[in-house]
Each structure stands twice: as C-alpha cells, then as structure tokens.
Design an enzyme around this catalytic site. Structure first.
Site, PDB file in Angstrom:
ATOM      1  N   GLN A  20       9.320  26.842  29.277  1.00 47.14           N
ATOM      2  CA  GLN A  20      10.556  26.507  29.473  1.00 47.14           C
ATOM      3  C   GLN A  20      11.803  27.036  30.326  1.00 47.14           C
ATOM      4  O   GLN A  20      13.124  26.365  30.099  1.00 47.14           O
ATOM      5  CB  GLN A  20      11.357  26.174  28.020  1.00 47.14           C
ATOM      6  CG  GLN A  20      10.203  25.585  27.023  1.00 47.14           C
ATOM      7  CD  GLN A  20      10.186  26.093  25.771  1.00 47.14           C
ATOM      8  OE1 GLN A  20       9.796  27.211  24.996  1.00 47.14           O
ATOM      9  NE2 GLN A  20      11.745  24.447  25.091  1.00 47.14           N
ATOM     10  N   HIS A 123       1.879  30.579  25.282  1.00 48.79           N
ATOM     11  CA  HIS A 123       3.338  29.351  24.892  1.00 48.79           C
ATOM     12  C   HIS A 123       2.685  27.929  25.780  1.00 48.79           C
ATOM     13  O   HIS A 123       3.380  27.794  25.727  1.00 48.79           O
ATOM     14  CB  HIS A 123       4.577  29.775  25.066  1.00 48.79           C
ATOM     15  CG  HIS A 123       5.773  29.497  24.008  1.00 48.79           C
ATOM     16  ND1 HIS A 123       6.444  30.059  23.486  1.00 48.79           N
ATOM     17  CD2 HIS A 123       6.130  27.953  23.874  1.00 48.79           C
ATOM     18  CE1 HIS A 123       7.192  29.831  21.892  1.00 48.79           C
ATOM     19  NE2 HIS A 123       6.717  28.552  23.281  1.00 48.79           N
ATOM     20  N   ASN A 168       2.433  31.739  20.352  1.00 47.45           N
ATOM     21  CA  ASN A 168       2.813  30.913  19.886  1.00 47.45           C
ATOM     22  C   ASN A 168       2.929  29.440  19.093  1.00 47.45           C
ATOM     23  O   ASN A 168       2.332  28.406  19.546  1.00 47.45           O
ATOM     24  CB  ASN A 168       4.176  30.360  20.919  1.00 47.45           C
ATOM     25  CG  ASN A 168       4.942  29.524  20.124  1.00 47.45           C
ATOM     26  OD1 ASN A 168       6.013  30.337  19.814  1.00 47.45           O
ATOM     27  ND2 ASN A 168       4.959  28.321  20.068  1.00 47.45           N
ATOM     28  N   GLU A 169       2.654  29.419  18.036  1.00 45.22           N
ATOM     29  CA  GLU A 169       2.761  28.439  17.321  1.00 45.22           C
ATOM     30  C   GLU A 169       1.556  27.245  16.980  1.00 45.22           C
ATOM     31  O   GLU A 169       1.473  26.278  18.080  1.00 45.22           O
ATOM     32  CB  GLU A 169       3.884  27.621  16.945  1.00 45.22           C
ATOM     33  CG  GLU A 169       5.189  28.358  16.757  1.00 45.22           C
ATOM     34  CD  GLU A 169       6.606  27.176  16.479  1.00 45.22           C
ATOM     35  OE1 GLU A 169       6.272  25.793  17.099  1.00 45.22           O
ATOM     36  OE2 GLU A 169       7.602  27.775  16.136  1.00 45.22           O
ATOM     37  N   GLU A 382      11.205  33.237  15.425  1.00 47.25           N
ATOM     38  CA  GLU A 382      11.635  32.364  16.066  1.00 47.25           C
ATOM     39  C   GLU A 382      12.558  32.127  14.944  1.00 47.25           C
ATOM     40  O   GLU A 382      12.343  31.559  13.484  1.00 47.25           O
ATOM     41  CB  GLU A 382      11.578  31.534  17.193  1.00 47.25           C
ATOM     42  CG  GLU A 382      11.131  31.528  18.587  1.00 47.25           C
ATOM     43  CD  GLU A 382      10.080  30.339  18.857  1.00 47.25           C
ATOM     44  OE1 GLU A 382      10.335  28.948  18.851  1.00 47.25           O
ATOM     45  OE2 GLU A 382       9.371  30.017  19.184  1.00 47.25           O
ATOM     46  N   GLU A 440      13.094  21.219  26.251  1.00 47.30           N
ATOM     47  CA  GLU A 440      12.463  21.404  25.084  1.00 47.30           C
ATOM     48  C   GLU A 440      10.946  20.338  25.575  1.00 47.30           C
ATOM     49  O   GLU A 440      11.595  19.045  24.336  1.00 47.30           O
ATOM     50  CB  GLU A 440      13.827  20.756  24.791  1.00 47.30           C
ATOM     51  CG  GLU A 440      13.512  20.844  22.430  1.00 47.30           C
ATOM     52  CD  GLU A 440      12.960  22.040  21.723  1.00 47.30           C
ATOM     53  OE1 GLU A 440      13.220  22.990  22.676  1.00 47.30           O
ATOM     54  OE2 GLU A 440      12.234  21.639  21.052  1.00 47.30           O
ATOM     55  N   TRP A 441      10.147  20.788  25.906  1.00 49.70           N
ATOM     56  CA  TRP A 441       9.573  20.227  25.548  1.00 49.70           C
ATOM     57  C   TRP A 441       9.425  18.135  26.419  1.00 49.70           C
ATOM     58  O   TRP A 441      10.129  18.183  27.290  1.00 49.70           O
ATOM     59  CB  TRP A 441       8.482  20.217  24.221  1.00 49.70           C
ATOM     60  CG  TRP A 441       8.118  21.799  24.407  1.00 49.70           C
ATOM     61  CD1 TRP A 441       8.880  22.653  23.571  1.00 49.70           C
ATOM     62  CD2 TRP A 441       7.351  22.657  25.070  1.00 49.70           C
ATOM     63  NE1 TRP A 441       8.752  23.922  23.254  1.00 49.70           N
ATOM     64  CE2 TRP A 441       7.713  23.943  24.498  1.00 49.70           C
ATOM     65  CE3 TRP A 441       6.601  22.409  26.116  1.00 49.70           C
ATOM     66  CZ2 TRP A 441       7.235  24.802  24.984  1.00 49.70           C
ATOM     67  CZ3 TRP A 441       5.714  23.598  26.422  1.00 49.70           C
ATOM     68  CH2 TRP A 441       6.213  24.613  26.124  1.00 49.70           C
ATOM     69  N   PHE A 449      18.936  24.553  22.621  1.00 49.25           N
ATOM     70  CA  PHE A 449      19.412  25.534  21.441  1.00 49.25           C
ATOM     71  C   PHE A 449      19.636  26.573  21.892  1.00 49.25           C
ATOM     72  O   PHE A 449      19.611  27.486  21.449  1.00 49.25           O
ATOM     73  CB  PHE A 449      17.328  25.414  20.985  1.00 49.25           C
ATOM     74  CG  PHE A 449      16.903  24.731  20.119  1.00 49.25           C
ATOM     75  CD1 PHE A 449      17.120  24.856  18.693  1.00 49.25           C
ATOM     76  CD2 PHE A 449      16.604  23.549  20.623  1.00 49.25           C
ATOM     77  CE1 PHE A 449      16.546  24.082  17.779  1.00 49.25           C
ATOM     78  CE2 PHE A 449      15.797  22.335  19.826  1.00 49.25           C
ATOM     79  CZ  PHE A 449      15.641  22.836  17.837  1.00 49.25           C
TER      80      PHE A 449
END
Ligand code: BGC
Length: 486
Positions: A20, A123, A168-169, A382, A440-441, A449
């Site tokens: 990112q 990530h 990540n997530e 986050e 953002e993807w 953000f």
C-alpha cells in the site's frame, strides 16, 4: 480525562503495509506480487490505479519515519514484501540481498529516530510466482515456502525487531482470494466456495509452523497475528435468532482465527457443525495440540463493532440449505438500530461500505475478546476511518479539516482509556491506520485513510487535523521516559 495516564510502555503506533505504501514496484530485484498483477486486470481497482508508485515509501521512508517521530509516534507497524526477499517466493529460489538490505536500513533508521519497528511478515502480497506455481495460499505447498521466508527474515532482523506478526487479517485475506481476479488461479480441486476455508487451514498451519521456528530459533520478542472483525450485538435484543446469529458471526468472522490459537486449538464448533471436511479441512489431535498457545498476545484490527441479525429466511432454513445465498454463515450485518438510526457516523459512500464509527461499542468489543480468548496483552493493531467525500475534494483546507476522522480517533481513544481503567483490559498499544493516504486495495486511491494527505504529483505529505489531535492526545496521556519494548 486528563488525569488518566496510559500504562507505562504503552505504544502510540501507526500501521502501514508494503503493497500500500512502498511503490518502487519493479526496483531493486523485487518480484511481482499477486496484487501487482490483480490491479492490472480489467476492473482490478475501482479508479484504475495501481500501487506502482503510491507513497514511494521504499525511497521516502526517512521522511515518513521522521514525521512520525515529530508527532510523538513511538512505533511503526509495517510489513515486509515477501517478493522483495524472495522474488520467486519459493524456498529453493534465490534470496534478493538488496531487499534484505533495504529493510535492514529502514529498521536501523526507525531505531535511530526512536520509533520502534514492528514487522508483519505477510500483508496479502503473495509472490505472484507462488500463485502461478500452485495457487498460493489455496495450496498446502505454501507452508514450507512461508516458513523458509520467515526464517530468513528472523535471522536478518532478530534483536532489532522485537514485536512480530505472521499474518495481517487472515480472514479478510482468505475471503479476498476467493473473489475476482484471484479466483482464476486457485489450487487444483479448490473452487471459489471452498477457497476461503482451504486457505484458512493453510494459514493456520503456516502461522503455527512459523511461531514454532521463532521459538526454536530463540528469537527475542513477541509474536502473534493480526485478527480482524468483532463479536457484535444482537440487532433485536430479545430475539433468540439474533442472539444465535451473533454466535455464528463470531465463529466465522473472528473465532476462525482465534479459537485454534487462543482457545481449544480447533475450529469453532459452529464451523465444524456447518462445513463438511471437503470445505474445511479438519485438524488432527496432534495439530490441535500444536495450534494452541502459538501467540504471545492478542492483536485486533478494531475498526468497528456493529449489529448482527438472523437472515430474513430464518436461521434453520439457511443452516440446512447449502444453496441458500446466506449459507454457511447464516447471519447479516446491520448498520442501523431497530428504530432506523445509524450505528454511527458513516465513511465515504463512494468507496468503503463496511465501516462505521462505533466508539460506543469499543469497550464491549474488547470485553468480548477478553472473555472468549483471554490474554495478558492486547494491541489494537489497526483502527482508522475514511472521511466522507475527502477524495472528491481538491482544496487543501477542505481536505485537512477531517472532522469525522478526528472525532473517530478521539472518541475511540477516550473509550480505550475507560477499557483500561474501568474494565481492566490489558490494552498496551493502539496503531492508527494510516500515517499517509495510500493504495486502498481494490478501491485504489478513492478511499483515503491517511492522517496526512498525499499529493500524487509532488509526493508531499500534509498533516490533517487528525494528525495533530492524535499527537496531542498521546502527549497528554503517555508517561514520559517509558520504554516501549515488550
Ligand atoms: C487492512 C488495511 C486496510 C485497512 C482499511 C485493514 O483491513 O489491514 O490494509 O487498508 O483495513 O481498509
């Protein structure tokens, strides 16, 4: 609450991720990642952008880290691009020394500036070669390659980095790779319906193997993965169906990566009862024993906490019908209360739809985590907000006046203080997403953000109101001269 200091050693952190913010996507020997490829597919991003340049943090990291230090930020949680270390991803492929050296220099600069470097190994940017070879994380072959990469990184940065994340997530990642364009490259025998669960199994296996290696290698510090999502509140308080829907949501959204590591060692029972083994591979008794306890703390990306309801066709009708569009989760997220009021301020309607500002639920959210998967230390790894219509604005004075984001951060941090003082939650750090607007993807640059605005022509970063609000909050509440190392 000016008289409430944060616990000694509390982390005022910011988060970023390699894909990112780095840019320099073809430089210094980096291999392509699945996201570099995805953004080049038709409709890959809503605004047609790629992350080839984005913040160019690969070259401008000193600018960003110095700015962090000036704002009083004492930790930066960033990710390493696997394809910079192993351009082809695989264990038997060459290591890229330029990539190893880059992160080494970057880590040293953080330490020099008093900003603790915190590393996430993965990530979402899988080396594209591994997707082409065997379908990336939908194949169990990924485990060995990931462990090899992790060991190389541990060896290179041990002692200088003391807080580590494997993934990540993982829940968001495993859902993502089952959708276009990633779903055209799944492992043999895996389809878009089974992919999230096959991926979940491979991710847990990879996490557990990496933590085992971390401990066997005697790497100093702490390790976990970054979870996401929340337990949720029943939409209709007295509805038994909505109460059960909350449990289904919990199992599939947050239990899936919590229960194996922080709970029984196995998948949540609701998932085992719903999904056949052809969807969700089962752990053996040995694997269950190995899974348990493979984290030193609990990290949660705690952006929001909303209502959950039963699906309109009813729970039983959904659970027993694999062709029901709401199967297998059989629950719905609701963004307004039974009287029709929004759960909280809403984000930019042109991009992010999942987010709402819900500080009123933060204490409940953390209490639920602590009750279900108790731990001795929690990080909010986050949290953040994309200001409504910010991406439509061109005047800097309108962009930097990010009142909804500022309100989000201040109200969340007030509730975080109460979590610590009133609820006894062992919260030891918060990481705001993110230091500067970034890619953002699939939303590209249409969702912002950052606590700083990015000018895409000059790459200048300009602080928004929220940057100063965060800085002032922590200046008032952090204890001076406290060390941030675990
Ligand atoms: C992810 C970030 C993302 C942020 C805002 C988190 O889910 O880890 O990569 O940019 O949310 O959507």
């Amino acid at each position: 609450m000016p008289n409430l200091p944060l616990p000694a050693g509390f982390i005022f952190g910011m988060s970023t991720s390699a894909y990112q913010v780095e840019g320099a996507v073809k430089e210094d020997g980096k291999g392509p990642s699945a996201w570099d490829w995805a953004t080049r597919q038709p409709g890959g991003t809503t605004d047609g952008s790629t992350a080839d340049i984005t913040d160019l943090q690969y070259y401008l990291y000193k600018l960003d880290v110095a700015r962090m230090a000036n704002l009083g930020i004492n930790a930066h949680s960033f990710s390493i691009s696997w394809a910079r270390i192993y351009p082809f991803g695989a264990a038997d492929s060459p290591v890229n020394q330029a990539g190893i050296q880059h992160y080494s220099d970057m880590i040293d600069y953080h330490l020099q500036m008093g900003v603790q470097p915190i590393v996430t190994l993965f990530h979402w940017d899988t080396p594209l070669a591994l997707v082409a070879y065997y379908g990336g994380f939908t194949s169990p072959q990924i485990v060995g390659d990931f462990v090899n990469y992790a060991k190389t990184v541990f060896e290179a940065y041990k002692g200088r980095v003391t807080t580590w994340y494997t993934f990540n997530e993982p829940r968001v990642f495993c859902a993502q790779i089952a959708t276009y364009p990633f779903n055209i490259s799944l492992a043999a025998g895996v389809n878009s319906t089974t992919a999230p669960f096959q991926c979940s199994y491979n991710v847990v296996k990879a996490h557990v193997a990496v933590v085992k290696a971390f401990r066997e290698m005697g790497i100093p510090g702490e390790i976990a993965y970054k979870n996401d999502d929340f337990v949720g509140t029943p939409w209709r308080a007295n509805s038994t169906d909505d109460i059960e829907a909350v449990e289904r949501h919990t199992a599939f959204q947050i239990g899936v990566f919590s229960e194996p590591i922080y709970g029984t060692g196995n998948w949540p029972q609701i998932m085992l009862d719903t999904l056949p083994p052809s969807f969700l591979p089962r752990f053996t008794p040995e694997e269950i024993a190995e899974n348990k306890g493979t984290a030193d703390f609990y990290a949660i990306d705690d952006y929001r906490d909303q209502y959950i309801a039963a699906p309109p066709e009813g729970l039983a009708a959904c659970i027993n019908n694999m062709t029901d569009p709401n199967w297998p989760q059989c629950n719905q997220l609701v963004q307004y209360d039974v009287n029709g009021w929004s759960v909280g301020p809403n984000p930019d309607p042109d991009s992010t739809s999942w987010l709402q500002s819900t500080p009123q639920n933060l204490r409940y959210s953390l209490q639920q985590l602590q009750a279900r998967w108790p731990t001795t230390k929690i990080y909010i790894s986050e949290f953040g907000f994309d200001e409504p219509y910010e991406a439509n604005r061109t005047d800097l004075y309108l962009i930097t006046e990010d009142v909804t984001r500022t309100n989000y951060y201040m109200t969340y941090l007030g509730e975080a203080l109460l979590s610590i003082y009133a609820d006894g939650i062992p919260l030891m750090g918060t990481f705001a997403w993110s230091i500067v607007d970034n890619a953002e993807w699939n939303y590209g640059f249409s969702a912002r953000f950052g606590i700083q605005y990015l000018n895409h022509t000059t790459l200048t970063r300009t602080p928004k109101r929220s940057a100063f609000a965060l800085s002032q909050f922590f200046a008032a509440h952090l204890q001076k001269n406290a060390t941030v190392n675990p």
